[in-house]
Design an enzyme around this catalytic site. Structure first.
Site, mmCIF file in Angstrom:
data_model
loop_
_atom_site.group_PDB
_atom_site.id
_atom_site.type_symbol
_atom_site.label_atom_id
_atom_site.label_comp_id
_atom_site.label_asym_id
_atom_site.label_seq_id
_atom_site.Cartn_x
_atom_site.Cartn_y
_atom_site.Cartn_z
ATOM 1 N N PRO A 19 0.821 -1.218 0.000
ATOM 2 C CA PRO A 19 0.000 0.000 0.000
ATOM 3 C C PRO A 19 0.851 1.262 0.000
ATOM 4 C CG PRO A 19 -0.039 -1.055 2.170
ATOM 5 C CD PRO A 19 0.670 -2.000 1.243
ATOM 6 N N CYS A 104 2.914 3.610 9.424
ATOM 7 C CA CYS A 104 3.092 4.952 8.862
ATOM 8 C C CYS A 104 3.837 5.847 9.849
ATOM 9 C CB CYS A 104 1.742 5.574 8.513
ATOM 10 S SG CYS A 104 1.955 7.242 7.850
HETATM 11 C C1 LIG Z 1 4.699 7.226 -1.166
HETATM 12 C C2 LIG Z 1 4.537 6.123 -0.176
HETATM 13 C C3 LIG Z 1 3.351 5.972 0.484
HETATM 14 C C4 LIG Z 1 3.187 4.932 1.402
HETATM 15 N N1 LIG Z 1 1.977 4.747 1.984
HETATM 16 C C5 LIG Z 1 1.765 3.655 2.766
HETATM 17 C C6 LIG Z 1 0.466 3.348 3.248
HETATM 18 O O1 LIG Z 1 -0.506 4.042 2.969
HETATM 19 N N2 LIG Z 1 0.332 2.246 4.031
HETATM 20 C C7 LIG Z 1 1.388 1.430 4.357
HETATM 21 O O2 LIG Z 1 1.219 0.440 5.065
HETATM 22 N N3 LIG Z 1 2.618 1.703 3.888
HETATM 23 C C8 LIG Z 1 2.823 2.772 3.099
HETATM 24 N N4 LIG Z 1 4.053 2.997 2.567
HETATM 25 C C9 LIG Z 1 5.128 2.020 2.826
HETATM 26 C C10 LIG Z 1 5.178 0.960 1.730
HETATM 27 O O3 LIG Z 1 4.013 0.169 1.690
HETATM 28 C C11 LIG Z 1 6.363 0.018 1.935
HETATM 29 O O4 LIG Z 1 6.236 -0.589 3.189
HETATM 30 C C12 LIG Z 1 7.706 0.761 1.871
HETATM 31 O O5 LIG Z 1 7.730 1.665 0.804
HETATM 32 C C13 LIG Z 1 8.865 -0.240 1.713
HETATM 33 O O6 LIG Z 1 8.676 -1.047 0.589
HETATM 34 P P1 LIG Z 1 9.372 -0.732 -0.844
HETATM 35 O O7 LIG Z 1 10.847 -0.597 -0.584
HETATM 36 O O8 LIG Z 1 9.025 -1.930 -1.696
HETATM 37 O O9 LIG Z 1 8.789 0.531 -1.361
HETATM 38 C C14 LIG Z 1 4.246 4.045 1.669
HETATM 39 C C15 LIG Z 1 5.456 4.235 1.022
HETATM 40 C C16 LIG Z 1 5.613 5.247 0.101
HETATM 41 C C17 LIG Z 1 6.927 5.383 -0.608
#
Ligand SMILES: Cc1cc2nc3c(=O)[nH]c(=O)nc-3n(C[C@H](O)[C@H](O)[C@H](O)COP(=O)(O)O)c2cc1C
Length: 356
Positions: A19, A104
């Site tokens: 998400p 978050c």
């Molecule tokens: C722009 C943005 C918005 C995010 N919003 C949420 C969110 O609404 N809920 C959530 O659980 N994690 C949120 N995250 C965290 C991501 O789900 C994820 O845990 C984090 O980016 C690490 O994974 P990745 O390296 O694959 O991006 C957000 C991350 C980013 C970059």
């Protein structure tokens, strides 16, 4: 690395679109789903304060299409009654899974007791989980960070407590709240969680390539993986993982397909939202999407200064024509100027008032 189940819901392939507030909306999720290979999609985090006070934006955020199933709604908040009410609303609109945000880091969210703030207050989290369980019949899942600070890492204890409360899938982003998005996710801690509970566990953090993802997945022994930012850079990443899991060569889109997907996204945005918002979304995706493409930096500059649909379309066409002529795709050039989209802070403006 086989499909796994959250109660009777098969996550197949075991690959989850993580998400992302301001990103994984109705439009982006369908764009990704159409590329294939994704076993579960999750909404943006949705404020229960907004939902239970009839905020139209919060309600809109629960909208989904049948092709998205299985579909999880993620909610956030710090008050157990409101969380239970919000969870009930998600079940009513037909979500398959209810996910609670416990990660978050945005100050506005933490201040109100939600998001990663819950890592500091396990009793509050326990109460929330128990009340939600009483309110819904669909499976309840949890998305966690590893702890609030480096010196208070408590993800294993929280995961065990959550399992006791009836949580049926635990997803761990391997960073602390204080880390924000700095450093690398700690997959050793993710492995510890996997070894400590018997419900399925999925790992998350920094997966942007098949090699890195497969390595961390194997090392951690998790049931599934979540990919967030990597999906913005490469919407085919799930299909590529699914190919590898099935013993096939990972799919490689050509330049024409890349361009077509960018245009498809733009068209979908224009159908769904005001032009100005669509322009912003387009710039956001195109910025990530053209990472590593020759001339991408210059293209992004022209894109950021485009002020109308026609201008954007023209710039995209010109850029991809130049690339096709020069054959500049896949040369491994990774540019350093790409603005990193990091954290949900930038996207909490809309929920702040509702959460206040
Ligand atoms: C722009 C943005 C918005 C995010 N919003 C949420 C969110 O609404 N809920 C959530 O659980 N994690 C949120 N995250 C965290 C991501 O789900 C994820 O845990 C984090 O980016 C690490 O994974 P990745 O390296 O694959 O991006 C957000 C991350 C980013 C970059």
């Amino acid at each position: 690395m086989k499909p796994f189940k959250i109660r009777d819901i098969k996550i197949d392939p075991p690959l989850i679109l993580s998400p992302m507030a301001g990103v994984t909306d109705y439009t982006f999720r369908r764009l990704i789903k159409r590329r294939g290979g994704v076993g579960l999609v999750v909404s943006e985090f949705i404020s229960v304060e907004g939902l239970t006070r009839n905020n139209p934006k919060s309600k809109r955020q629960m909208r989904f299409d049948e092709i998205e199933r299985p579909f999880a709604v993620q909610i956030f908040g710090g008050q157990s009654e409101r969380m239970a009410m919000g969870a009930e609303m998600a079940e009513e609109v037909g979500a398959d899974i209810l996910d609670v945000n416990c990660g978050c880091p945005a100050p506005k969210v933490v201040k109100n007791g939600g998001g990663s703030g819950l890592l500091r207050e396990p009793e509050r989290l326990e109460k929330i989980l128990k009340e939600i369980k009483r309110a819904i019949t669909i499976p309840l899942t949890l998305k966690l960070r590893t702890g609030y600070t480096e010196s208070t890492i408590n993800v294993v204890d929280i995961a065990k407590m959550a399992e006791q409360c009836g949580v049926e899938h635990i997803q761990v982003h391997g960073r602390t709240r204080d880390q924000g998005y700095k450093g690398l996710a700690n997959w050793d801690l993710i492995r510890e969680v996997k070894q400590s509970v018997s419900v399925p566990v999925s790992g998350n953090g920094d997966i942007t390539s098949i090699e890195y993802g497969m390595r961390k997945w194997a090392e951690s022994g998790t049931d599934g993986i979540l990919i967030g930012r990597g999906a913005m850079q490469n919407p085919w990443i799930f299909r590529q993982f699914a190919d590898v899991l099935a013993g096939r060569e990972p799919y490689q889109p050509d330049l024409n397909e890349k361009k077509a997907v960018l245009l498809e996204f733009f068209e979908m945005c224009l159908e769904e939202m005001p032009e100005l918002v669509a322009l912003g979304k387009m710039k956001q995706l195109a910025g990530q999407f053209t990472k590593g493409l020759v001339g991408g930096a210059q293209f992004r500059q022209t894109l950021y200064h485009s002020h109308s649909v026609d201008e954007i379309l023209e710039n995209i066409t010109t850029y991809f024509n130049t690339l096709t002529a020069g054959g500049g795709y896949g040369d491994g050039v990774v540019e350093a100027d790409v603005p990193q989209i990091e954290s949900c802070d930038a996207f909490t403006g809309g929920v702040g008032s509702a959460a206040a």
